[in-house]
Design a protein around this motif. Structure first.
Motif, PDB file in Angstrom:
ATOM      1  N   ASP A 144       0.784  -1.225  -0.011  1.00  0.00           N
ATOM      2  CA  ASP A 144      -0.104  -0.128   0.090  1.00  0.00           C
ATOM      3  C   ASP A 144       0.810   1.285   0.079  1.00  0.00           C
ATOM      4  O   ASP A 144       1.807   1.117   0.649  1.00  0.00           O
ATOM      5  N   LEU A 159      -6.147   4.704 -12.913  1.00  0.00           N
ATOM      6  CA  LEU A 159      -6.678   4.866 -11.563  1.00  0.00           C
ATOM      7  C   LEU A 159      -8.046   5.078 -11.347  1.00  0.00           C
ATOM      8  O   LEU A 159      -8.544   6.017 -12.083  1.00  0.00           O
ATOM      9  N   SER A 160      -8.710   4.713 -10.428  1.00  0.00           N
ATOM     10  CA  SER A 160     -10.104   5.194 -10.170  1.00  0.00           C
ATOM     11  C   SER A 160     -10.207   6.613  -9.687  1.00  0.00           C
ATOM     12  O   SER A 160     -11.166   7.468 -10.102  1.00  0.00           O
ATOM     13  N   GLU A 168      -9.578   3.398  -0.483  1.00  0.00           N
ATOM     14  CA  GLU A 168      -9.184   2.585  -1.303  1.00  0.00           C
ATOM     15  C   GLU A 168      -9.274   3.118  -2.839  1.00  0.00           C
ATOM     16  O   GLU A 168      -9.900   4.400  -2.993  1.00  0.00           O
ATOM     17  N   VAL A 169      -8.214   2.775  -3.599  1.00  0.00           N
ATOM     18  CA  VAL A 169      -8.121   3.378  -5.117  1.00  0.00           C
ATOM     19  C   VAL A 169      -7.950   1.875  -5.935  1.00  0.00           C
ATOM     20  O   VAL A 169      -7.554   1.066  -5.551  1.00  0.00           O
ATOM     21  N   THR A 170      -8.644   1.898  -6.937  1.00  0.00           N
ATOM     22  CA  THR A 170      -8.642   0.918  -7.987  1.00  0.00           C
ATOM     23  C   THR A 170      -7.849   1.045  -9.095  1.00  0.00           C
ATOM     24  O   THR A 170      -7.974   2.053  -9.891  1.00  0.00           O
ATOM     25  N   ILE A 171      -6.827   0.067  -9.203  1.00  0.00           N
ATOM     26  CA  ILE A 171      -6.332   0.303 -10.412  1.00  0.00           C
ATOM     27  C   ILE A 171      -6.776  -0.661 -11.558  1.00  0.00           C
ATOM     28  O   ILE A 171      -7.120  -1.807 -11.069  1.00  0.00           O
ATOM     29  N   THR A 172      -7.199   0.010 -12.651  1.00  0.00           N
ATOM     30  CA  THR A 172      -7.596  -1.065 -13.844  1.00  0.00           C
ATOM     31  C   THR A 172      -6.997  -0.948 -14.878  1.00  0.00           C
ATOM     32  O   THR A 172      -6.004  -0.216 -15.346  1.00  0.00           O
TER      33      THR A 172
END
Length: 167
Positions: free
Chosen positions: A45, A114-115, A160-164
């Motif tokens: 993280d 990144l979200s 939280e951050v989402t990586i797509t």
């Protein structure tokens, strides 16, 4: 008239042949499943550590700011910041076709995005971060950029951050 009848006969045969051809057709559905497994895995993280502010020095026109380099080390801070820890870079792996597309700091690169790129630490302000290729294998970093506070609130904050991946 004879030529006219001959032409009319040729035209009728042509139209009849076309109509017979047009009736000989079929429709087919073509289906394919295409997969690209990038195997996105969060390893570590991103942690900004502790940022200690001087709450007694509240100039209404000035904000508390810490600016980080690509390694997470504070390179600049306003006088209102007493101290700022080195940030621990976030690390993730992704098997993407062109990892070097992420050689410069960006919010999206090589199909990775990144979200969001701002962690809100006290409800109004927060810290920016970006994606950067680590330079080896399929390892990428979430790199801190700047923390900006207008009216800081004490506490420990997480988001939280989402990586797509989108090719």
């Amino acid at each position: 008239m004879k030529n006219y009848m001959l032409m009319l006969g040729i035209a009728a045969v042509s139209i009849g042949s076309y109509a017979a051809y047009a009736g000989n057709s079929a429709t087919m559905t073509v289906t394919a499943t295409i997969a690209h497994d990038v195997s996105l895995i969060a390893v570590n993280d991103l942690d900004f550590g502790t940022i200690t502010i001087n709450p007694t020095d509240d100039d209404p026109g000035e904000a508390w700011v810490v600016d980080y380099d690509e390694n997470g080390i504070p390179k600049y801070q306003t006088d209102l910041i007493i101290s700022a820890d080195d940030a621990t870079l976030g690390t993730f792996t992704a098997n993407i076709p062109n990892p070097s597309a992420c050689n410069s700091i960006a919010t999206s690169c090589g199909g990775l995005s990144l979200s969001e790129n701002m962690v809100t630490l006290d409800g109004t302000d927060g810290c920016d971060f970006f994606i950067k290729y680590s330079g080896s294998g399929n390892v990428f970093n979430l790199v801190p950029d700047e923390c900006y506070f207008e009216s800081p609130v004490s506490g420990t904050f997480e988001q939280e951050v989402t990586i797509t991946y989108h090719p």
